[in-house]
Structures are given as C-alpha cells and as structure tokens.
Design a protein around this motif. Sequence first.
Motif, PDB file in Angstrom:
ATOM      1  N   GLU A  54       0.625  -1.424   0.394  1.00 34.85           N
ATOM      2  CA  GLU A  54       0.177   0.027   0.573  1.00 34.85           C
ATOM      3  C   GLU A  54       0.692   1.503   0.013  1.00 34.85           C
ATOM      4  N   ILE A  55       1.926   0.963   0.807  1.00 36.49           N
ATOM      5  CA  ILE A  55       2.997   2.651   0.785  1.00 36.49           C
ATOM      6  C   ILE A  55       3.423   2.450  -0.328  1.00 36.49           C
ATOM      7  N   GLU A  56       3.405   1.547  -1.545  1.00 36.43           N
ATOM      8  CA  GLU A  56       4.730   1.487  -2.687  1.00 36.43           C
ATOM      9  C   GLU A  56       3.609   1.987  -3.821  1.00 36.43           C
ATOM     10  N   ALA A  57       2.597   1.927  -3.657  1.00 35.30           N
ATOM     11  CA  ALA A  57       1.687   2.118  -4.508  1.00 35.30           C
ATOM     12  C   ALA A  57       0.992   3.690  -3.870  1.00 35.30           C
ATOM     13  N   LEU A  58       0.832   3.968  -3.339  1.00 30.74           N
ATOM     14  CA  LEU A  58       0.440   5.420  -2.624  1.00 30.74           C
ATOM     15  C   LEU A  58       2.081   6.450  -3.231  1.00 30.74           C
ATOM     16  N   ARG A  59       3.137   5.969  -2.758  1.00 28.61           N
ATOM     17  CA  ARG A  59       4.314   6.266  -3.528  1.00 28.61           C
ATOM     18  C   ARG A  59       4.565   6.511  -4.991  1.00 28.61           C
ATOM     19  N   THR A  60       3.621   6.091  -5.623  1.00 26.30           N
ATOM     20  CA  THR A  60       3.906   5.726  -7.032  1.00 26.30           C
ATOM     21  C   THR A  60       2.901   6.821  -7.713  1.00 26.30           C
ATOM     22  N   TYR A  61       1.480   7.100  -6.422  1.00 27.82           N
ATOM     23  CA  TYR A  61       0.594   8.497  -6.830  1.00 27.82           C
ATOM     24  C   TYR A  61       0.851   9.031  -6.487  1.00 27.82           C
ATOM     25  N   LEU A  62       2.516   9.234  -5.532  1.00 26.75           N
ATOM     26  CA  LEU A  62       2.647  10.867  -5.338  1.00 26.75           C
ATOM     27  C   LEU A  62       2.984  11.681  -6.558  1.00 26.75           C
ATOM     28  N   ARG A  63       3.798  10.145  -6.791  1.00 28.12           N
ATOM     29  CA  ARG A  63       4.812  10.952  -7.362  1.00 28.12           C
ATOM     30  C   ARG A  63       4.565  11.064  -8.976  1.00 28.12           C
ATOM     31  N   GLY A  64       3.224  10.228  -9.050  1.00 23.89           N
ATOM     32  CA  GLY A  64       2.232  10.587 -10.547  1.00 23.89           C
ATOM     33  C   GLY A  64       2.148  12.205 -10.625  1.00 23.89           C
ATOM     34  N   ARG A  65       1.227  12.414  -9.715  1.00 23.40           N
ATOM     35  CA  ARG A  65       0.462  13.306  -8.787  1.00 23.40           C
ATOM     36  C   ARG A  65       1.669  14.554  -9.275  1.00 23.40           C
ATOM     37  N   GLN A  66       2.731  14.401  -8.189  1.00 25.84           N
ATOM     38  CA  GLN A  66       3.212  15.821  -8.346  1.00 25.84           C
ATOM     39  C   GLN A  66       4.290  16.580  -9.905  1.00 25.84           C
ATOM     40  N   ALA A  67       4.219  15.098 -10.920  1.00 25.67           N
ATOM     41  CA  ALA A  67       4.983  15.606 -12.458  1.00 25.67           C
ATOM     42  C   ALA A  67       3.448  16.384 -13.409  1.00 25.67           C
ATOM     43  N   ASP A  68       2.492  16.168 -12.755  1.00 25.92           N
ATOM     44  CA  ASP A  68       1.201  16.513 -13.159  1.00 25.92           C
ATOM     45  C   ASP A  68       0.740  17.880 -13.148  1.00 25.92           C
ATOM     46  N   TRP A  69       1.215  17.892 -11.119  1.00 25.27           N
ATOM     47  CA  TRP A  69       1.131  19.693 -10.955  1.00 25.27           C
ATOM     48  C   TRP A  69       2.791  20.623 -11.251  1.00 25.27           C
ATOM     49  N   ASP A  70       3.474  20.060 -11.933  1.00 25.85           N
ATOM     50  CA  ASP A  70       4.585  20.646 -12.410  1.00 25.85           C
ATOM     51  C   ASP A  70       4.705  20.837 -14.045  1.00 25.85           C
ATOM     52  N   GLN A  71       3.627  19.947 -14.404  1.00 21.28           N
ATOM     53  CA  GLN A  71       3.164  20.241 -15.794  1.00 21.28           C
ATOM     54  C   GLN A  71       2.104  21.360 -16.257  1.00 21.28           C
ATOM     55  N   ASP A  72       1.622  22.107 -15.499  1.00 19.32           N
ATOM     56  CA  ASP A  72       0.213  22.452 -15.721  1.00 19.32           C
ATOM     57  C   ASP A  72       0.414  23.612 -14.412  1.00 19.32           C
TER      58      ASP A  72
END
Length: 450
Positions: A54-72
């Motif tokens: 669960e922690i690894e899945a949360l880390r993957t989700y946060l990395r994706g959200r951070q990339a989206d935020w940096d792009q937008d």
Amino acid sequence: MRAGGCRAIALLAAALAMPLPAWPQAVAPPGAPPADNEGRISALEARLDAQAREIEALRTYLRGRQADWDQDADGVDAWRLDALRARGGVAGALPAAVPAATAVAVAQQTGEPVPVGQAPEESTRPPEVAQIFDQPGVLTPRGALILEPSLQTGYYSNDRVALIGYTVIPAILIGLIDIRQVKTTSVTAALAARYGVGNRLELELKVPYMYIRGDTVSREIFTGSAQDSVFSADGSGLGDLELTARYQLPNKGADRPFYVLWLRYKTRTGKDLFEVTTDCVTRCVANATGTGLPLELPTGSGFASLQPGVTWMYASDPVVFFGSLSYLHNFAREDVSRTTLSGAPEGFPQTTTEFLGEIDAGDIFGFNLGVGLALNDRAAISIGYDHSMVQRSRQNGSDLPGSVRVVLGTLMLGGTYRISDRTSVNIALGAGMTRDTPDVTLVARLPIRF
C-alpha cells in the motif's frame, strides 16, 4: 491544488518513506506450545507485507501527481496574465487548451468557479474599450440583440467675409463688404439596433431624428447701417437612415491584432438642401440682403453614400490600441433643382425653380487612432484623434464654384461605465482641431443587451 495541500502530501510521503521499526520477536510464555508463536509471527509478517505494498502504491501515485502539477503550473501564470490583460482585472473562462488540473488549481487559488473544457467568448473577441468613434470595435454575440439609444449635440461657429464688387487698385474696393458670423447648433437623438447573426457577423440599423438651428450675423459696410442683421433658420425631422454590416476576421494568435471589416450604407431619407426654399440668391425687392441661405435647415445630406472600412484593435498590457480606416463615396444626383425666392412684387410669383443639373458631393477619406485603458472591472477611458479629408464637390462635371478641399480634425475623449452585465453608459467628447470642424461635440450612448 493549493500549495499547503502539496506540502502536506509531501510530508506524508516522507513519513511513509521512513524505514519501519523492527518488530521484536514474540516469545512464547512458559509452557505454551511453539506452534502458537509461529502462527502469530506469520500473520504479522503478512500484514506488514500488505502495508508495504500500500505504501509503495501511494508513493507511485504521489510521484504521478507531482509530475502533473509541475507540468500544469507552468501555464497558470501565463494564462492568468493573458486573461487579465486589458480587462481591468476581470478573469474570464479558461481556454479550451488548458488541462482540467490547471482549471481546478486556478479555481482553488482564486476562489471562483471556473468551467473546465469550455472555450471562453473573450478568447476570440477583441477587448472592450470606451467607445469614442462611430464604429464599435466589439461585435454583438450570436443571437443577441443590443438596442443603443444615443443623444448627440454639437456647436459650430465660423466667420466669413464676402467681397461683392471689384478693385481698382490694391486696397481700394468699389462695391460691398459682407461680414458674416455663422453659428450652428444641432441635437440628434438616434436609436441603433445591432443583432449578432453569427459569432463573427453582426448587422446594425440606425434611425436618427435631428433638430438643427443656424444663426447668421452679418453687416454690410458702406451701407450706413450701424447694426448687425441676424438671419435665423431651423429644421427638424427624420435624418438619414444607416445600415451597417460588420465581420470580424479570424484572429491568428494572442499577440496579433483583431480586425473587423465593415460596410455602411447611408440613405437620404432626411429632408435635403434641394427640398427646402432658399432665400434670394442676389439682391431683390422683397429682401434687400439677398442672403442666399435656406429658409429651413435640412436634416439630411441629400446624397446616398457607401462607406467601406476596417477597424483594428491590439491589446498590449495594460492598454489597448485601436483605430480605423475608411472611404466614403457619395453617389451623384442628376436633374437636381432648387426653389428660391424670386423677390418679385406682390401679385407675381414669389418663388422660382433653379435648375442645377448633376451634383456630385465630394468623397471623404478618413482615419482615426486611439488608446484605451481599463481602470477597473467596470470603468474604462479612451482618448483618440479622428481625421477626415473632404474632396471638392462638382456640378455638371466641373468643380462647384466656391468648393474647396476641407480637412476635419477632432480630438476625442471618452469613458465607459458598466452599470450591469447587460447595460453600460458611454460618454464621448470631441473638440475641433481645424476651423471647419465643429467646435464641440458631445455624445451619450446607453447600449442595452437583450
């Protein structure tokens, strides 16, 4: 997403990234069977494995959200600057190209609801400025109707000296010197209706009603008169109706100017100069002055005209530059005549008809330039200059006697205040810069959107 929320998620991710504490191995109580300790240890290890996944899945989700935020986030500041440019701080809807994440982020920062994925009307329309010229720069939206009542008043004063006679030697005149002061006041009430046929096309009909009064003060030298004589006349009635079509060219980019093509046709529904009775052209028995002026002032020009033109607007934060270029062509009239007083004694015809033939009024080439500034979300001001060059009029193929080229220059200053989303008030003041231009012109408009 707010900056505080991003920091909270980052702290949570850092906490989850910390190594888990070592769990002490369970020790079986004295006398307990060893199998029970092994079962509890196996269950605990399975639970730890599930939490690690669960922690690894949360880390993957946060990395994706951070990339989206940096792009937008890179496009948020540029979009907000473009949305606020020359609009007095009023933010519009997001362009269709802005991602949904950016729309949500801007909505959270500004606290205003922003429709996602809906192209705004402002992105394809010129910025609104205070109108000071006759042609507006922003078209009526498709399916909308705008009624614009207006009231215009003007004042014109000019001095004229007429020498009637001939000279023997320079500075010696045999004849009469006629000095005149011409003062004209006009009031025009008009109702304009504009309808948006499409997003880039609108049609307009303007119906004016005019009142005009002219006072001519003159004194003839060497006649023994010590007093000025005043010749007054006025006129009122329907003016010349106008039909206008405007089309906005597609805009090629945010940093490109907007262009609006327009074509105006002016009728001659108003009473013209050839339909009113004119005073004696020369000296006569009934009127010793022989002013040659109309006894009733006309409310129309007497000539139908067609005027093509182009209006442009360019937004450069925080101002908007605008202007137009046009050419007005007056259609010639044939078999024109006018009615004048004959000055004959009583019992004889008091009027006579004078045949003039073909009359061709001079065409007009004009341009104007202006700059507008939005003070806030409701008020805006504009300043500009309008210039027109009137060509000589012709009669029967030759230049009309006394006709000259005329240059008209007017300095314009105006302001607009938005009362509501459907109504605004516009005031424009014009000051004449040349002797042939009206001294002052004041126009008040009240456009109402339906």
